[in-house]
Design a protein around this motif. Structure first.
Motif, mmCIF file in Angstrom:
data_model
loop_
_atom_site.group_PDB
_atom_site.id
_atom_site.type_symbol
_atom_site.label_atom_id
_atom_site.label_comp_id
_atom_site.label_asym_id
_atom_site.label_seq_id
_atom_site.Cartn_x
_atom_site.Cartn_y
_atom_site.Cartn_z
ATOM 1 N N LEU A 31 -19.812 0.512 28.124
ATOM 2 C CA LEU A 31 -19.549 0.445 26.702
ATOM 3 C C LEU A 31 -20.266 -0.731 26.061
ATOM 4 N N ALA A 32 -20.710 -0.518 24.808
ATOM 5 C CA ALA A 32 -21.371 -1.582 24.059
ATOM 6 C C ALA A 32 -20.355 -2.489 23.386
ATOM 7 N N GLN A 33 -19.153 -1.967 23.148
ATOM 8 C CA GLN A 33 -18.113 -2.741 22.487
ATOM 9 C C GLN A 33 -16.823 -2.622 23.275
ATOM 10 N N ASP A 34 -16.014 -3.637 23.198
ATOM 11 C CA ASP A 34 -14.708 -3.610 23.841
ATOM 12 C C ASP A 34 -13.647 -3.824 22.773
ATOM 13 N N THR A 35 -12.558 -3.053 22.882
ATOM 14 C CA THR A 35 -11.495 -3.069 21.891
ATOM 15 C C THR A 35 -10.164 -3.338 22.568
ATOM 16 N N PHE A 36 -9.358 -4.196 21.946
ATOM 17 C CA PHE A 36 -7.995 -4.433 22.414
ATOM 18 C C PHE A 36 -7.092 -4.557 21.191
ATOM 19 N N THR A 37 -5.807 -4.413 21.413
ATOM 20 C CA THR A 37 -4.828 -4.534 20.340
ATOM 21 C C THR A 37 -4.195 -5.917 20.407
ATOM 22 N N LEU A 38 -4.295 -6.662 19.329
ATOM 23 C CA LEU A 38 -3.679 -7.981 19.231
ATOM 24 C C LEU A 38 -2.279 -7.801 18.654
ATOM 25 N N ASP A 39 -1.260 -8.154 19.437
ATOM 26 C CA ASP A 39 0.139 -8.058 19.014
ATOM 27 C C ASP A 39 0.628 -9.447 18.620
ATOM 28 N N ASN A 40 1.079 -9.600 17.379
ATOM 29 C CA ASN A 40 1.558 -10.882 16.885
ATOM 30 C C ASN A 40 3.065 -10.993 17.107
ATOM 31 N N LEU A 71 -15.097 -6.123 19.748
ATOM 32 C CA LEU A 71 -16.138 -7.140 19.883
ATOM 33 C C LEU A 71 -17.344 -6.555 20.598
ATOM 34 N N ASP A 72 -18.534 -6.999 20.204
ATOM 35 C CA ASP A 72 -19.793 -6.519 20.778
ATOM 36 C C ASP A 72 -20.069 -7.236 22.094
ATOM 37 N N THR A 73 -19.723 -6.600 23.190
ATOM 38 C CA THR A 73 -19.931 -7.227 24.499
ATOM 39 C C THR A 73 -21.270 -6.874 25.131
ATOM 40 N N GLU A 74 -21.943 -5.883 24.587
ATOM 41 C CA GLU A 74 -23.246 -5.523 25.158
ATOM 42 C C GLU A 74 -24.263 -6.636 24.932
ATOM 43 N N THR A 75 -24.316 -7.167 23.721
ATOM 44 C CA THR A 75 -25.287 -8.223 23.436
ATOM 45 C C THR A 75 -24.719 -9.625 23.640
ATOM 46 N N SER A 76 -23.384 -9.770 23.568
ATOM 47 C CA SER A 76 -22.785 -11.105 23.629
ATOM 48 C C SER A 76 -22.005 -11.389 24.901
ATOM 49 N N PHE A 92 -10.716 -15.887 14.318
ATOM 50 C CA PHE A 92 -12.140 -16.110 14.529
ATOM 51 C C PHE A 92 -12.448 -15.802 15.988
ATOM 52 N N ALA A 93 -13.563 -15.131 16.236
ATOM 53 C CA ALA A 93 -13.976 -14.806 17.603
ATOM 54 C C ALA A 93 -15.467 -15.082 17.731
ATOM 55 N N ALA A 94 -15.827 -15.729 18.822
ATOM 56 C CA ALA A 94 -17.228 -16.042 19.069
ATOM 57 C C ALA A 94 -17.489 -15.988 20.565
ATOM 58 N N PRO A 95 -18.684 -15.541 20.960
ATOM 59 C CA PRO A 95 -19.030 -15.616 22.376
ATOM 60 C C PRO A 95 -18.860 -17.051 22.867
ATOM 61 N N SER A 96 -18.367 -17.218 24.060
ATOM 62 C CA SER A 96 -18.045 -18.554 24.576
ATOM 63 C C SER A 96 -19.225 -19.516 24.579
ATOM 64 N N GLU A 126 -6.232 -22.186 19.659
ATOM 65 C CA GLU A 126 -7.534 -21.788 20.171
ATOM 66 C C GLU A 126 -7.424 -21.508 21.656
ATOM 67 N N GLU A 127 -8.102 -20.465 22.091
ATOM 68 C CA GLU A 127 -8.198 -20.196 23.529
ATOM 69 C C GLU A 127 -9.654 -19.902 23.846
ATOM 70 N N TYR A 128 -10.042 -20.284 25.044
ATOM 71 C CA TYR A 128 -11.445 -20.249 25.426
ATOM 72 C C TYR A 128 -11.646 -19.357 26.647
ATOM 73 N N GLU A 129 -12.837 -18.747 26.681
ATOM 74 C CA GLU A 129 -13.274 -17.908 27.805
ATOM 75 C C GLU A 129 -12.281 -16.796 28.124
ATOM 76 N N VAL A 130 -11.924 -16.034 27.091
ATOM 77 C CA VAL A 130 -11.104 -14.839 27.263
ATOM 78 C C VAL A 130 -12.038 -13.705 27.666
ATOM 79 N N ASP A 131 -11.756 -13.059 28.781
ATOM 80 C CA ASP A 131 -12.578 -11.947 29.259
ATOM 81 C C ASP A 131 -12.147 -10.674 28.527
ATOM 82 N N VAL A 132 -12.808 -10.387 27.399
ATOM 83 C CA VAL A 132 -12.411 -9.239 26.580
ATOM 84 C C VAL A 132 -12.754 -7.906 27.247
ATOM 85 N N CYS A 133 -13.691 -7.900 28.175
ATOM 86 C CA CYS A 133 -13.976 -6.667 28.924
ATOM 87 C C CYS A 133 -12.775 -6.297 29.801
#
Length: 106
Positions: free
Chosen positions: A20-29, A67-72, A39-43, A89-96
């Motif tokens: 997949l070029a993109q990965d999707t998850f559901t954020l539950d608040n 999020l676009d995981t194919e290019t990022s 805000f989301a940015a490649p690590s 803030e949390e860092y290096e979350v493996d969205v795949c």
């Protein structure tokens, strides 16, 4: 204020994302506060980039995040801002790895 992040899979099948070029998850608040910005940015990036939150997410509401995981790549940093002025803030979350799952913010 301390906020813990718990990850849980509510679906019977977790998706394989290698093709997949993109990965999707559901954020539950489940924080007890309204999320006012996400805000989301490649690590490997040095800045957060734009706010990806279209509208506020009230306590116990959800948001689908893609999020676009194919290019990022799979490793992303996430920043959440809340109605009480706090942020988390949390860092290096493996969205795949969490693609297709619920990601619970408590």
């Amino acid at each position: 204020m301390t906020r813990l992040v718990l990850i849980s899979c509510f679906s019977a099948v977790c998706l394989s994302t290698s093709a997949l070029a993109q990965d999707t998850f559901t954020l539950d608040n489940n924080t007890g506060y309204t999320i006012t910005a996400v805000f989301a940015a490649p690590s490997e990036d040095d800045d957060w980039g734009p706010n990806i939150l279209g509208e506020r997410i009230a306590h116990r509401e959800t948001m689908e995040v893609t999020l676009d995981t194919e290019t990022s790549g799979c490793m992303w940093d996430l920043r959440y801002e809340f109605s009480d002025g706090e942020f988390f803030e949390e860092y290096e979350v493996d969205v795949c790895r969490i693609s297709g799952e619920s990601y619970i913010l408590e």
